[in-house]
Scaffold this active site. Structure first.
Site, mmCIF file in Angstrom:
data_model
loop_
_atom_site.group_PDB
_atom_site.id
_atom_site.type_symbol
_atom_site.label_atom_id
_atom_site.label_comp_id
_atom_site.label_asym_id
_atom_site.label_seq_id
_atom_site.Cartn_x
_atom_site.Cartn_y
_atom_site.Cartn_z
ATOM 1 N N ARG A 7 -12.057 15.221 8.066
ATOM 2 C CA ARG A 7 -12.845 15.623 6.886
ATOM 3 C C ARG A 7 -14.240 16.056 7.315
ATOM 4 O O ARG A 7 -14.835 15.448 8.199
ATOM 5 C CB ARG A 7 -12.964 14.479 5.881
ATOM 6 C CG ARG A 7 -11.647 14.075 5.268
ATOM 7 C CD ARG A 7 -11.859 13.107 4.111
ATOM 8 N NE ARG A 7 -10.596 12.496 3.746
ATOM 9 C CZ ARG A 7 -10.377 11.184 3.743
ATOM 10 N NH1 ARG A 7 -11.337 10.327 4.052
ATOM 11 N NH2 ARG A 7 -9.199 10.718 3.419
ATOM 12 N N GLU A 27 -8.302 -5.509 4.720
ATOM 13 C CA GLU A 27 -8.169 -5.130 3.313
ATOM 14 C C GLU A 27 -6.958 -5.799 2.664
ATOM 15 O O GLU A 27 -6.986 -6.151 1.495
ATOM 16 C CB GLU A 27 -8.068 -3.602 3.203
ATOM 17 C CG GLU A 27 -9.407 -2.938 3.543
ATOM 18 C CD GLU A 27 -9.306 -1.477 3.914
ATOM 19 O OE1 GLU A 27 -8.855 -1.198 5.044
ATOM 20 O OE2 GLU A 27 -9.661 -0.610 3.111
ATOM 21 N N HIS A 47 -13.142 2.562 0.096
ATOM 22 C CA HIS A 47 -13.135 1.466 1.088
ATOM 23 C C HIS A 47 -13.846 0.221 0.531
ATOM 24 O O HIS A 47 -14.358 -0.598 1.300
ATOM 25 C CB HIS A 47 -13.860 1.866 2.392
ATOM 26 C CG HIS A 47 -13.262 3.022 3.118
ATOM 27 N ND1 HIS A 47 -14.033 4.033 3.633
ATOM 28 C CD2 HIS A 47 -11.991 3.317 3.440
ATOM 29 C CE1 HIS A 47 -13.263 4.929 4.227
ATOM 30 N NE2 HIS A 47 -12.007 4.506 4.121
ATOM 31 N N ARG A 89 -2.543 -1.898 -3.500
ATOM 32 C CA ARG A 89 -3.786 -1.164 -3.284
ATOM 33 C C ARG A 89 -3.734 0.102 -4.136
ATOM 34 O O ARG A 89 -2.762 0.870 -4.062
ATOM 35 C CB ARG A 89 -3.913 -0.772 -1.814
ATOM 36 C CG ARG A 89 -5.113 0.092 -1.597
ATOM 37 C CD ARG A 89 -5.158 0.678 -0.226
ATOM 38 N NE ARG A 89 -6.362 1.472 -0.086
ATOM 39 C CZ ARG A 89 -6.453 2.550 0.663
ATOM 40 N NH1 ARG A 89 -5.415 2.960 1.356
ATOM 41 N NH2 ARG A 89 -7.572 3.206 0.749
ATOM 42 N N ASN A 114 0.878 -1.168 0.000
ATOM 43 C CA ASN A 114 0.000 0.000 0.000
ATOM 44 C C ASN A 114 0.917 1.220 0.000
ATOM 45 O O ASN A 114 1.511 1.567 1.016
ATOM 46 C CB ASN A 114 -0.884 -0.030 1.259
ATOM 47 C CG ASN A 114 -1.873 1.114 1.297
ATOM 48 O OD1 ASN A 114 -1.788 2.051 0.493
ATOM 49 N ND2 ASN A 114 -2.798 1.040 2.228
#
Ligand code: AMP
Length: 401
Positions: free
Chosen positions: A241, A385, A180, A91, A7
């Protein structure tokens, strides 16, 4: 087959080495501060001693080289030679409309990922650096790309289009993509498996709430709607965020404060959410600690977070005309007893009833936290993941032979 999962961020690179015979993790680690003063390589061989090295790592090529030398290190390594790594999975955040599933890295795939730089200017170039660095250091080893957006490509037009001139979609592909996806797909499948029911028969709301957060309505095994949009800014209020806001606020604030596009982007992505409202932290642990100590700003931040999350659950129950299962996952979803408790406390109209004792249990395993009378099953499922990336990589590379 041994599969290396990577990743790659702009200044960091996370890795896990899997043995796919039993899907065990042989080692994992993280390179941080790539290109900065003192880069840090942290390496954890499973069952072995964790090592941290501070070195100068100026770019991703060197980062991969260091990772490979750590994996084969006589003292801290877990393999004898890098030839044992037969595939690498990456990823990639944005797959646009081109990638509806994971794909083998070849020239057309690389061209397409580059074409998508525009849609994910922070993420896709970083992933590409990881791919190129892997190619340079492991020539001939097949690589696979796994996209955060792919699972959501099943969404119908009515869910992914915005109510703005269609020309913006036609020209620039302005639409909802969602993120996601690997996590939402993984936990929805584990939920069905856990309950011993076919995923095709279930209406599931998956709440991936970590530092970033998104909800997905999974109907019949497909994402039919998700809360993040063209970028990960839309939807829930998150650590830093803002989540949903009236779009007219953006030009208004830019005008009043004389902000540039970059400044307003930075405000909404990095200086908003829990951090902005609490004034102290983006971390839910600090927010709930503050709330327990009577801090009014932390209490407000928590209430806004929970309220917005609950409204999304309600809207996805409406989107699917019902919900059978609600899944909590990621840092907050897996660990925050109080977030789950407060959200579920106000979902009684859906028939949600959680068992406080089950909700308080901490374990790294999938578990049910609803009562036996609850009409909706509520589950906590640790996401993984990296495992999804390793599995997709293994499947695609095995099919090559
Ligand atoms: P993730 O992005 O999935 O790694 O989640 C990271 C976030 O999970 C952190 O920023 C925390 O806000 C949250 N988190 C981790 N542990 C806990 C905990 N025990 N209680 C509440 N929140 C937690």
């Amino acid at each position: 087959m041994k599969v290396l999962v990577i990743n790659s961020g702009s200044s960091s690179l996370k890795y896990q080495l899997y043995d796919m015979r039993d899907e065990s993790v042989l080692a994992k680690g993280l390179v941080e501060r790539i290109g900065m003063d003192s880069s840090i390589l942290n390496h954890k061989p499973t069952g072995g001693q964790e090592v941290t090295e501070v070195k100068e790592i100026l770019e991703h090529n060197t980062a991969i080289r260091k990772v490979l030398s750590m994996l084969t290190d006589p003292e801290h390594g877990v393999i004898k030679s890098i030839d044992e790594i037969q595939a690498v999975g990456h990823r990639v955040v944005h797959g646009g409309e081109s990638f509806k599933a994971s794909a083998l890295v070849d020239d057309p795939a690389k061209t397409e990922i580059r074409r998508l730089f525009d849609l994910a200017p922070l993420h896709n170039p970083a992933a590409m650096m990881g791919i190129t660095a892997t190619e340079n250091n492991m020539p001939g080893v097949p690589q696979v790309v796994v996209f955060d957006t792919a699972f959501h490509q099943a969404m119908p037009e009515k869910a992914y289009l915005y109510g703005i001139p269609k020309v913006l979609y036609n020209k620039y592909k302005v639409r909802r993509y969602g993120f996601h996806g690997t996590s939402h797909e993984y936990v929805s499948h584990i939920a069905a498996e856990f309950l011993g029911q076919a995923i095709e028969d279930l209406k599931i709301i998956t709440c991936h709430i970590g530092n970033g957060g998104s909800l997905t309505a999974v109907q019949g095994g497909h994402s039919i709607d998700t809360s993040m949009g063209m970028t990960p800014l839309e939807g829930l209020m998150m650590g830093t965020r803002s989540g949903d806001l009236d779009p007219a606020i953006v030009p208004f604030v830019m005008n009043k404060e004389e902000l540039t596009v970059n400044e307003v982007n930075s405000m909404l992505n990095k200086h908003s959410g829990l951090l902005a409202i609490s004034g102290i932290s983006s971390d839910m642990r600090e927010i709930t600690d503050g709330m327990a100590n009577g801090d009014a700003n932390c209490t407000l931040a928590f209430e806004m977070y929970e309220y917005r999350l609950r409204k999304y659950i309600g809207s996805y129950a409406a989107a699917m005309n019902g919900v059978d299962v609600i899944v909590f996952t990621a840092g907050v979803g897996e660990n925050s007893v109080v977030v789950r408790e407060k959200v579920c406390e106000n979902l009684t109209y859906l028939g949600v009833e959680i068992d406080d004792a089950l909700n308080a249990i901490r374990s790294g395993e999938p578990r049910l936290i609803s009562t036996s009378q609850s009409k909706v099953k509520v589950l906590v499922i640790p996401t993984n993941e990296e495992l999804v990336i390793a599995r997709d990589t293994y499947r695609i590379v095995s099919e090559l032979k």
